[in-house]
Design a protein around this motif. Structure first.
Motif, PDB file in Angstrom:
ATOM      1  N   ASN A 252      -3.653 -52.828  41.970  1.00 43.19           N
ATOM      2  CA  ASN A 252      -2.894 -51.724  43.063  1.00 43.19           C
ATOM      3  C   ASN A 252      -3.400 -52.136  44.223  1.00 43.19           C
ATOM      4  N   HIS A 253      -4.080 -53.449  44.498  1.00 41.61           N
ATOM      5  CA  HIS A 253      -4.506 -53.795  45.704  1.00 41.61           C
ATOM      6  C   HIS A 253      -5.029 -52.880  46.766  1.00 41.61           C
ATOM      7  N   ARG A 254      -6.407 -52.293  46.153  1.00 41.90           N
ATOM      8  CA  ARG A 254      -7.057 -51.445  46.873  1.00 41.90           C
ATOM      9  C   ARG A 254      -7.974 -51.997  47.602  1.00 41.90           C
ATOM     10  N   ILE A 255      -8.297 -51.701  49.107  1.00 45.99           N
ATOM     11  CA  ILE A 255      -8.804 -52.403  50.026  1.00 45.99           C
ATOM     12  C   ILE A 255     -10.389 -52.116  49.859  1.00 45.99           C
TER      13      ILE A 255
ATOM     14  N   VAL B  50      -4.069 -53.540  62.749  1.00 48.64           N
ATOM     15  CA  VAL B  50      -3.557 -52.450  62.132  1.00 48.64           C
ATOM     16  C   VAL B  50      -3.697 -51.211  63.070  1.00 48.64           C
ATOM     17  N   GLY B  51      -4.901 -51.118  63.654  1.00 49.74           N
ATOM     18  CA  GLY B  51      -5.180 -49.951  64.562  1.00 49.74           C
ATOM     19  C   GLY B  51      -5.805 -49.205  63.923  1.00 49.74           C
ATOM     20  N   ARG B  52      -6.571 -49.263  62.848  1.00 49.84           N
ATOM     21  CA  ARG B  52      -7.281 -48.321  62.194  1.00 49.84           C
ATOM     22  C   ARG B  52      -8.767 -48.755  61.815  1.00 49.84           C
ATOM     23  N   GLU B  53      -9.870 -47.946  61.558  1.00 49.04           N
ATOM     24  CA  GLU B  53     -11.157 -48.389  61.303  1.00 49.04           C
ATOM     25  C   GLU B  53     -11.563 -47.978  59.995  1.00 49.04           C
ATOM     26  N   ASP B  54     -10.723 -47.175  59.333  1.00 44.83           N
ATOM     27  CA  ASP B  54     -10.745 -46.451  58.015  1.00 44.83           C
ATOM     28  C   ASP B  54      -9.896 -46.922  56.924  1.00 44.83           C
TER      29      ASP B  54
ATOM     30  N   LEU C 190      -4.995 -48.098  49.277  1.00 49.25           N
ATOM     31  CA  LEU C 190      -4.189 -48.771  48.710  1.00 49.25           C
ATOM     32  C   LEU C 190      -3.534 -49.610  50.066  1.00 49.25           C
ATOM     33  N   LEU C 191      -3.176 -50.954  49.919  1.00 51.57           N
ATOM     34  CA  LEU C 191      -2.683 -51.755  50.974  1.00 51.57           C
ATOM     35  C   LEU C 191      -1.345 -51.222  51.305  1.00 51.57           C
TER      36      LEU C 191
ATOM     37  N   PRO D 156       2.779 -49.970  55.004  1.00 53.41           N
ATOM     38  CA  PRO D 156       4.037 -49.514  54.235  1.00 53.41           C
ATOM     39  C   PRO D 156       5.116 -50.605  54.408  1.00 53.41           C
ATOM     40  N   GLU D 157       5.222 -51.151  55.493  1.00 52.15           N
ATOM     41  CA  GLU D 157       6.291 -52.116  55.551  1.00 52.15           C
ATOM     42  C   GLU D 157       6.361 -53.168  54.463  1.00 52.15           C
ATOM     43  N   ALA D 158       4.759 -53.548  54.086  1.00 52.26           N
ATOM     44  CA  ALA D 158       4.604 -54.784  53.357  1.00 52.26           C
ATOM     45  C   ALA D 158       5.392 -54.610  51.979  1.00 52.26           C
TER      46      ALA D 158
END
Length: 375
Positions: A140-143, A154-158, A163-164, A169-171
């Motif tokens: 499931n491609h969990r980061i 991406v503009g996020r630290e957390d 899940l990727l 979501p556009e991916a």
């Protein structure tokens, strides 16, 4: 109650015990010590510790043993034995003129610490790489890991643990998750250049199209099964836009040059012909590209004013290429494929870059006199 026998304690304690004399000869060792040293006890008795393990000679452990014997105080230290590829923690206790060593194998612990140190160093290196780096685990491609450049994009630290497809979501809708699924299922590496992604970057008011060079490398567990994917990426949006701008400029240049009434021939920095406009094609009867300076005369059938083949080195365009100097007001004749000849005059000039280097040469030419004549 019968008191416990010292020999019973010596043999059944959880520590390996080795007794050394003043010369560091082995005088006694228990069964656990012989197992730790991977040798039978009897052949070790009477041998110097440095004879049994010569590769520890000069190590800090030997200094610790000497200091314990001299100071008559217990000392605790770690000891690496290269021959066994093992780490031991040693409590050395002086007793009369003997040293009693209480030893425990800490190899697994040290290896874990070393592995963690390596992982920490690798994470630090990855964190500061000037490329996008992400590691995902499972189908499931969990980061699991995201470096600084990817977090900034991406503009996020957390993101770690998510899940990727939920983070970007556009991916999913644009085929990126499908590519990851294929890599995870097949174990085959994927690489793609200038892959477009239409998305809403952090802080943007409207969606935009970005381009990425991406590599998806499958990761395997010790069992050989695929358990994750390493994502490497470089954003290529600026390069794509610059190339599009250059292509537009080139198209505009061609359109302008094609409208000129005078003939125009353009070469690259080495003098190879890259462009012939319609007027120049009409004058020569041909428009041959890729011709190097040594082939100008033959390819375009160029003659001196009196009708002799024009020496290549004296041609105006050749001189501009080789000397980096303009050639003005030159005259020569052109014999077309239909055997008509035309007298022309023209100028050849180098085009210099911002640092004075030649990037191209341009020849402009106009007909002199009648449109055409037969020799």
């Amino acid at each position: 109650m019968t008191p416990l026998s010292p020999d019973l304690l010596f043999e059944h304690t959880s520590d390996a015990i080795v007794v050394l004399d003043a010369g560091l000869h082995i005088r006694r060792l228990n069964h656990r010590a012989s197992m730790l040293y991977r040798q039978s006890a009897a052949p070790l008795i009477g041998r110097r510790l440095l004879e049994v393990f010569p590769d520890v000679t000069g190590s800090s452990a030997v200094s610790e043993l000497e200091a314990t014997r001299a100071g008559k105080l217990p000392r605790k230290f770690d000891m690496f034995i290269p021959g066994l590829f093992a780490w031991h923690t040693v409590l050395a206790v002086p007793h009369d003129d003997m040293l009693v060593l209480f030893i425990r194998d800490i190899t697994d612990r040290v290896r874990r610490e070393q592995d963690e140190a390596v992982r920490s160093a690798v994470r630090s290196i990855v964190e500061n790489l000037p490329v996008l780096v992400t590691i995902t685990r499972g189908p499931n491609h969990r980061i699991e890991l995201v470096n600084a450049m990817a977090r900034t994009l991406v503009g996020r630290e957390d993101m770690e643990g998510e899940l990727l497809h939920k983070v970007v979501p556009e991916a999913s809708s644009q085929g990126f998750i499908d590519r990851l699924d294929a890599v995870y299922a097949s174990g085959q590496r994927f690489e793609g250049r200038e892959l477009p992604l239409d998305w809403l970057p952090p802080g943007a008011d409207a969606p935009r199209r970005s381009y990425f060079h991406l590599v998806y490398q499958p990761l395997r567990a010790p069992s050989g099964e695929i358990n994750g994917i390493l994502h490497l990426g470089v954003e290529e949006t600026d390069q794509v836009h610059k190339r599009e701008v250059m292509a537009r400029y080139a198209a505009e240049r061609v359109a302008i040059l094609e409208q000129l009434s005078e003939g125009v021939i353009v070469t690259d920095a080495a003098g190879e012909i890259t462009f012939v406009n319609e007027a120049a094609k009409r004058l020569h009867g041909v428009a041959l590209l890729g011709v190097a300076p040594e082939g100008y005369t033959e390819a375009y059938n160029l003659l001196t004013e009196d009708g002799a083949p024009y020496p290549v080195e004296d041609l105006p365009l050749s001189r501009a290429v080789h000397t980096n100097q303009p050639v003005l007001g030159a005259r020569w004749r052109i014999r077309r494929p239909d055997q008509t000849e035309v007298l022309v005059s023209g100028n050849a000039k180098p085009v210099l870059g911002s640092h004075g280097e030649r990037v191209a040469c341009v020849l402009t030419l106009n007909i002199v006199g009648p449109e055409a004549s037969k020799p």
